[in-house]
Motif scaffolding. Structure first.
Motif, PDB file in Angstrom:
ATOM      1  N   PRO A 176       6.298 -21.418  52.945  1.00  0.00           N
ATOM      2  CA  PRO A 176       6.240 -20.428  51.878  1.00  0.00           C
ATOM      3  C   PRO A 176       6.833 -19.088  52.256  1.00  0.00           C
ATOM      4  CG  PRO A 176       4.096 -20.692  52.884  1.00  0.00           C
ATOM      5  CD  PRO A 176       4.960 -21.749  53.477  1.00  0.00           C
ATOM      6  N   SER A 177       7.044 -18.825  53.545  1.00  0.00           N
ATOM      7  CA  SER A 177       7.635 -17.564  53.965  1.00  0.00           C
ATOM      8  C   SER A 177       8.493 -17.793  55.187  1.00  0.00           C
ATOM      9  CB  SER A 177       6.548 -16.527  54.282  1.00  0.00           C
ATOM     10  OG  SER A 177       5.731 -16.990  55.340  1.00  0.00           O
ATOM     11  N   PRO A 178       9.549 -16.983  55.362  1.00  0.00           N
ATOM     12  CA  PRO A 178      10.469 -17.192  56.474  1.00  0.00           C
ATOM     13  C   PRO A 178       9.885 -16.673  57.781  1.00  0.00           C
ATOM     14  CG  PRO A 178      11.184 -15.314  55.192  1.00  0.00           C
ATOM     15  CD  PRO A 178       9.975 -15.874  54.497  1.00  0.00           C
ATOM     16  N   THR A 179       9.668 -17.540  58.738  1.00  0.00           N
ATOM     17  CA  THR A 179       9.125 -17.135  60.030  1.00  0.00           C
ATOM     18  C   THR A 179      10.146 -17.262  61.135  1.00  0.00           C
ATOM     19  OG1 THR A 179       8.318 -19.388  60.369  1.00  0.00           O
ATOM     20  CG2 THR A 179       6.798 -17.817  59.402  1.00  0.00           C
ATOM     21  N   GLY A 180      11.302 -17.757  60.819  1.00  0.00           N
ATOM     22  CA  GLY A 180      12.341 -17.943  61.813  1.00  0.00           C
ATOM     23  C   GLY A 180      13.312 -18.970  61.303  1.00  0.00           C
ATOM     24  N   SER A 181      14.256 -19.326  62.144  1.00  0.00           N
ATOM     25  CA  SER A 181      15.252 -20.300  61.745  1.00  0.00           C
ATOM     26  C   SER A 181      14.990 -21.613  62.423  1.00  0.00           C
ATOM     27  CB  SER A 181      16.655 -19.791  62.122  1.00  0.00           C
ATOM     28  OG  SER A 181      17.614 -20.740  61.798  1.00  0.00           O
ATOM     29  N   SER A 182      14.880 -22.656  61.666  1.00  0.00           N
ATOM     30  CA  SER A 182      14.673 -23.989  62.223  1.00  0.00           C
ATOM     31  C   SER A 182      15.423 -24.998  61.371  1.00  0.00           C
ATOM     32  CB  SER A 182      13.185 -24.325  62.270  1.00  0.00           C
ATOM     33  OG  SER A 182      12.604 -24.154  61.015  1.00  0.00           O
ATOM     34  N   GLU A 183      16.722 -24.784  61.267  1.00  0.00           N
ATOM     35  CA  GLU A 183      17.532 -25.652  60.444  1.00  0.00           C
ATOM     36  C   GLU A 183      17.702 -27.005  61.103  1.00  0.00           C
ATOM     37  OE1 GLU A 183      21.109 -23.556  59.697  1.00  0.00           O
ATOM     38  OE2 GLU A 183      20.204 -22.289  58.181  1.00  0.00           O
ATOM     39  N   LEU A 184      18.190 -27.949  60.330  1.00  0.00           N
ATOM     40  CA  LEU A 184      18.325 -29.310  60.813  1.00  0.00           C
ATOM     41  C   LEU A 184      19.160 -29.397  62.071  1.00  0.00           C
ATOM     42  CD1 LEU A 184      18.842 -31.255  57.488  1.00  0.00           C
ATOM     43  CD2 LEU A 184      16.777 -31.117  58.879  1.00  0.00           C
ATOM     44  N   LYS A 185      20.213 -28.582  62.161  1.00  0.00           N
ATOM     45  CA  LYS A 185      21.098 -28.718  63.297  1.00  0.00           C
ATOM     46  C   LYS A 185      20.431 -28.292  64.598  1.00  0.00           C
ATOM     47  CE  LYS A 185      23.337 -24.344  62.112  1.00  0.00           C
ATOM     48  NZ  LYS A 185      24.628 -23.751  61.757  1.00  0.00           N
ATOM     49  N   GLU A 186      19.321 -27.575  64.543  1.00  0.00           N
ATOM     50  CA  GLU A 186      18.612 -27.215  65.758  1.00  0.00           C
ATOM     51  C   GLU A 186      17.895 -28.424  66.356  1.00  0.00           C
ATOM     52  OE1 GLU A 186      17.591 -22.523  65.005  1.00  0.00           O
ATOM     53  OE2 GLU A 186      15.995 -23.964  65.269  1.00  0.00           O
ATOM     54  N   TYR A 187      17.757 -29.466  65.600  1.00  0.00           N
ATOM     55  CA  TYR A 187      17.089 -30.652  66.089  1.00  0.00           C
ATOM     56  C   TYR A 187      18.075 -31.670  66.641  1.00  0.00           C
ATOM     57  CZ  TYR A 187      12.912 -28.833  63.941  1.00  0.00           C
ATOM     58  OH  TYR A 187      11.848 -28.048  63.622  1.00  0.00           O
ATOM     59  N   CYS A 188      19.358 -31.324  66.617  1.00  0.00           N
ATOM     60  CA  CYS A 188      20.356 -32.210  67.186  1.00  0.00           C
ATOM     61  C   CYS A 188      20.378 -32.063  68.698  1.00  0.00           C
ATOM     62  CB  CYS A 188      21.746 -31.876  66.630  1.00  0.00           C
ATOM     63  SG  CYS A 188      21.847 -32.022  64.845  1.00  0.00           S
ATOM     64  N   LYS A 189      20.530 -33.122  69.407  1.00  0.00           N
ATOM     65  CA  LYS A 189      20.656 -33.076  70.844  1.00  0.00           C
ATOM     66  C   LYS A 189      22.036 -32.569  71.222  1.00  0.00           C
ATOM     67  CE  LYS A 189      17.438 -36.898  71.593  1.00  0.00           C
ATOM     68  NZ  LYS A 189      17.267 -38.237  72.158  1.00  0.00           N
ATOM     69  N   SER A 190      22.147 -32.088  72.438  1.00  0.00           N
ATOM     70  CA  SER A 190      23.400 -31.530  72.900  1.00  0.00           C
ATOM     71  C   SER A 190      24.515 -32.570  72.819  1.00  0.00           C
ATOM     72  CB  SER A 190      23.254 -31.043  74.341  1.00  0.00           C
ATOM     73  OG  SER A 190      24.480 -30.567  74.842  1.00  0.00           O
ATOM     74  N   ARG A 198       6.021  -4.121  62.762  1.00  0.00           N
ATOM     75  CA  ARG A 198       4.818  -3.859  63.565  1.00  0.00           C
ATOM     76  C   ARG A 198       3.546  -4.144  62.774  1.00  0.00           C
ATOM     77  NH1 ARG A 198       7.937   0.683  65.254  1.00  0.00           N
ATOM     78  NH2 ARG A 198       6.855   1.990  63.722  1.00  0.00           N
ATOM     79  N   VAL A 199       3.566  -3.815  61.476  1.00  0.00           N
ATOM     80  CA  VAL A 199       2.372  -4.009  60.650  1.00  0.00           C
ATOM     81  C   VAL A 199       2.123  -5.485  60.378  1.00  0.00           C
ATOM     82  CG1 VAL A 199       1.373  -3.585  58.375  1.00  0.00           C
ATOM     83  CG2 VAL A 199       2.533  -1.732  59.588  1.00  0.00           C
ATOM     84  N   THR A 200       3.185  -6.203  59.991  1.00  0.00           N
ATOM     85  CA  THR A 200       3.023  -7.610  59.620  1.00  0.00           C
ATOM     86  C   THR A 200       3.079  -8.550  60.808  1.00  0.00           C
ATOM     87  OG1 THR A 200       5.408  -7.865  59.221  1.00  0.00           O
ATOM     88  CG2 THR A 200       4.054  -7.130  57.369  1.00  0.00           C
ATOM     89  N   GLY A 201       3.667  -8.091  61.911  1.00  0.00           N
ATOM     90  CA  GLY A 201       3.793  -8.961  63.075  1.00  0.00           C
ATOM     91  C   GLY A 201       4.806 -10.064  62.885  1.00  0.00           C
ATOM     92  N   THR A 202       5.697  -9.921  61.909  1.00  0.00           N
ATOM     93  CA  THR A 202       6.725 -10.930  61.651  1.00  0.00           C
ATOM     94  C   THR A 202       8.094 -10.384  62.028  1.00  0.00           C
ATOM     95  OG1 THR A 202       7.017 -10.195  59.364  1.00  0.00           O
ATOM     96  CG2 THR A 202       5.394 -11.933  59.774  1.00  0.00           C
ATOM     97  N   GLU A 203       9.028 -11.294  62.190  1.00  0.00           N
ATOM     98  CA  GLU A 203      10.389 -10.907  62.581  1.00  0.00           C
ATOM     99  C   GLU A 203      11.081 -10.103  61.491  1.00  0.00           C
ATOM    100  OE1 GLU A 203      12.992 -13.976  64.397  1.00  0.00           O
ATOM    101  OE2 GLU A 203      14.371 -13.464  62.770  1.00  0.00           O
ATOM    102  N   MET A 204      10.875 -10.472  60.241  1.00  0.00           N
ATOM    103  CA  MET A 204      11.573  -9.821  59.140  1.00  0.00           C
ATOM    104  C   MET A 204      10.901  -8.533  58.679  1.00  0.00           C
ATOM    105  SD  MET A 204      12.702 -12.994  56.740  1.00  0.00           S
ATOM    106  CE  MET A 204      13.603 -11.853  55.709  1.00  0.00           C
ATOM    107  N   GLY A 205       9.589  -8.470  58.810  1.00  0.00           N
ATOM    108  CA  GLY A 205       8.861  -7.311  58.319  1.00  0.00           C
ATOM    109  C   GLY A 205       8.635  -7.406  56.826  1.00  0.00           C
ATOM    110  N   ILE A 206       9.701  -7.401  56.070  1.00  0.00           N
ATOM    111  CA  ILE A 206       9.659  -7.561  54.614  1.00  0.00           C
ATOM    112  C   ILE A 206      10.534  -8.752  54.268  1.00  0.00           C
ATOM    113  CG2 ILE A 206      10.132  -6.501  52.374  1.00  0.00           C
ATOM    114  CD1 ILE A 206       9.826  -3.787  53.671  1.00  0.00           C
ATOM    115  N   SER A 207       9.983  -9.733  53.573  1.00  0.00           N
ATOM    116  CA  SER A 207      10.751 -10.930  53.239  1.00  0.00           C
ATOM    117  C   SER A 207      11.780 -10.615  52.165  1.00  0.00           C
ATOM    118  CB  SER A 207       9.819 -12.050  52.764  1.00  0.00           C
ATOM    119  OG  SER A 207       9.268 -11.732  51.498  1.00  0.00           O
TER     120      SER A 207
END
Length: 476
Positions: free
Chosen positions: A174-188, A304-313
């Motif tokens: 429901p909210s962006p906490t980071g990037s975890s797209e499909l290609k990050e699950y591909c092996k080298s 700092r307030v939200t503790g998230t990377e984006m701060g404001i979505s």
């Protein structure tokens, strides 16, 4: 540049312009026609085509220079979108001040000439970095993929060929906490697209899943899971896109009725008289001042307030802009009431002289609408870019400018509807009269305020239900 060259040549060549008006009162001026008219429209449409290409491609090209798989890269990308809007405002500020002054005092040819030189200088600057750019290889038109998936889902039959899957599903957050797209699950060393066939379609917009589960007999309409998911993403961001059209409808008032309001007021600043066409300097100045403050003060504080990377979505930022547009329309209505009261008290309802009220009162509505534009435009660009599939990012970011165009068209439609509805039964239309002082512009602004509030509720309905794509993960 080609379009501006044509316009510059026409503006400085008497034989390419319509005949001069000898006496405007005796007969109307002859409009441009024939080859002259064709040349004018060729220049205008070439310029529009170039601007459309730049604004559609440049945001996604610039954002792709940052590594979206690292926190530093994602923060840099957010900063890029802020300063992209900042630079657009700087250019527009020069246009509505220096260029307008040159056109009014030296002639149109000089205004077009300055724009032509500016574009000419920008080309080698852009090309100079060509060896450093990260370029995305074109993979075909996203519109083709969208049409194929929708058509395949519509034509698919229950008795069609069932696609195979391993039961893995895509989960969206429901909210962006980071990037975890499909290609990050591909092996080298593996090709990321290989993961696509091992993933079950998500449960959003399930009617499109038929494009994969029940493959049509036509081989050209065979769709992969990834293609279906890409089309779902585009369709799911469309409600957010539609909710921003009303904001741009409000922004259209800055270059129409707000300018007309200021033209009836005292536009002198000391010994300087500000031309009404330069009034957009207010929102542009606010954007230029607010953009660095937002990026270097508000966002770090929010993190700092939200503790998230984006701060404001992204959606929170867009929603903030929509709220500011509501406030702006309410302020505009109040200012118009004050302006008309001053005209009535001074007995100047039918006078063409400037009213004894400074045009700085208009700055209040410009302040809120300028701030709304910054929050929504930058947030919308980043939202579309980060959420859209890599193959559809240029298309997605172009929706921001499509929203702007549709907002201006909607503004014209609303004016016609309001005049038609209020002019029945022998009543005078709200937006018609001998002068602006006889308009009921304040009522129109209140209508815009109500419509903006309803639009915000529409936005909330979809924003609360939206699940960010780039925050999903794979569940086996």
């Amino acid at each position: 540049m080609m379009g501006l060259v044509i316009l510059t040549i026409q503006a400085r060549t008497p034989s390419l312009m319509p005949l001069q008006c000898a006496n405007v009162a005796a007969a109307p001026c002859a409009p441009v026609s024939g080859d002259k008219k064709a040349m004018l429209f060729v220049g205008l449409y070439l310029t529009a085509l170039g601007v459309g290409g730049i604004k559609g491609s440049l945001p996604s090209h610039g954002a792709e220079q940052f590594d979206e798989h690292a926190p530093r890269g994602r923060k840099g990308r957010s900063t890029f979108f802020n300063y992209f809007v900042f630079c657009l405002s700087c250019g527009a500020l020069i246009a509505v001040t220096f260029a307008v002054w040159v056109e009014d005092n030296k002639g149109w040819q000089w205004g077009f000439g300055i724009s032509t030189i500016a574009i000419l200088l920008s080309i080698p600057v852009f090309v100079a970095g060509s060896r450093l750019y990260r370029n995305k290889v074109p993979t075909g038109s996203p519109l083709t993929t969208i049409a194929k998936v929708i058509l395949a889902a519509a034509l698919a039959r229950r008795g069609g060929v069932q696609s195979s899957s391993n039961g893995a599903v895509i989960d969206r957050a429901p909210s962006p906490t980071g990037s975890s797209e499909l290609k990050e699950y591909c092996k080298s060393g593996e090709i990321c697209d290989a993961v696509d066939e091992a993933v079950e379609p998500s449960q959003e917009l399930t009617f499109l899943n038929r494009a994969v589960r029940c493959q049509p007999r036509c081989t050209r309409l065979v769709c992969t899971v990834q293609e279906v998911e890409d089309v779902k993403i585009v369709l799911m961001v469309l409600p957010i896109f539609f909710s921003t059209i009303m904001l741009n409808c409000c922004l259209a008032q800055l270059s129409t009725f707000s300018v007309e309001q200021a033209a009836t007021m005292d536009t002198s600043v000391g010994k300087l008289t500000v031309p009404p066409a330069s009034l957009p300097v207010f929102p542009l100045t606010f954007i230029i001042l607010l953009a660095p403050v937002y990026d270097h003060v508000i966002i770090p504080f929010a993190r700092r307030v939200t503790g998230t990377e984006m701060g404001i979505s992204h959606l929170q930022r867009i929603g903030t802009g929509l709220v500011l547009s509501i406030v702006a329309m309410a302020v505009a209505a109040v200012v118009e009431v004050k302006r008309k009261n001053v005209a009535a008290d001074a007995g100047m309802l039918d006078s063409t002289k400037p009213l004894p009220i400074t045009f700085f009162w208009i700055a209040f509505q410009y302040l809120f609408l300028g701030s709304a534009d910054l929050f929504t435009l930058a947030g919308l660009l980043e939202f579309f870019f980060s959420e859209a599939p890599s193959r559809m990012r240029s298309l997605a970011t172009s929706l921001s400018w499509a929203s702007l165009a549709l907002g201006y068209y909607l503004s014209s439609v609303l004016v016609s509807i309001v005049n038609s509805a209020t002019g029945r039964g022998g009543h005078r239309p709200w937006l018609h009269g001998a002068s602006l002082n006889h308009y009921h512009l304040e009522r129109f602004y209140w209508v815009m305020c109500v419509l903006s509030a309803l639009n915000y509720l529409f936005f909330l309905f979809w924003a609360i239900r939206y699940k960010y794509i780039n925050a999903g993960n794979i569940k086996g």
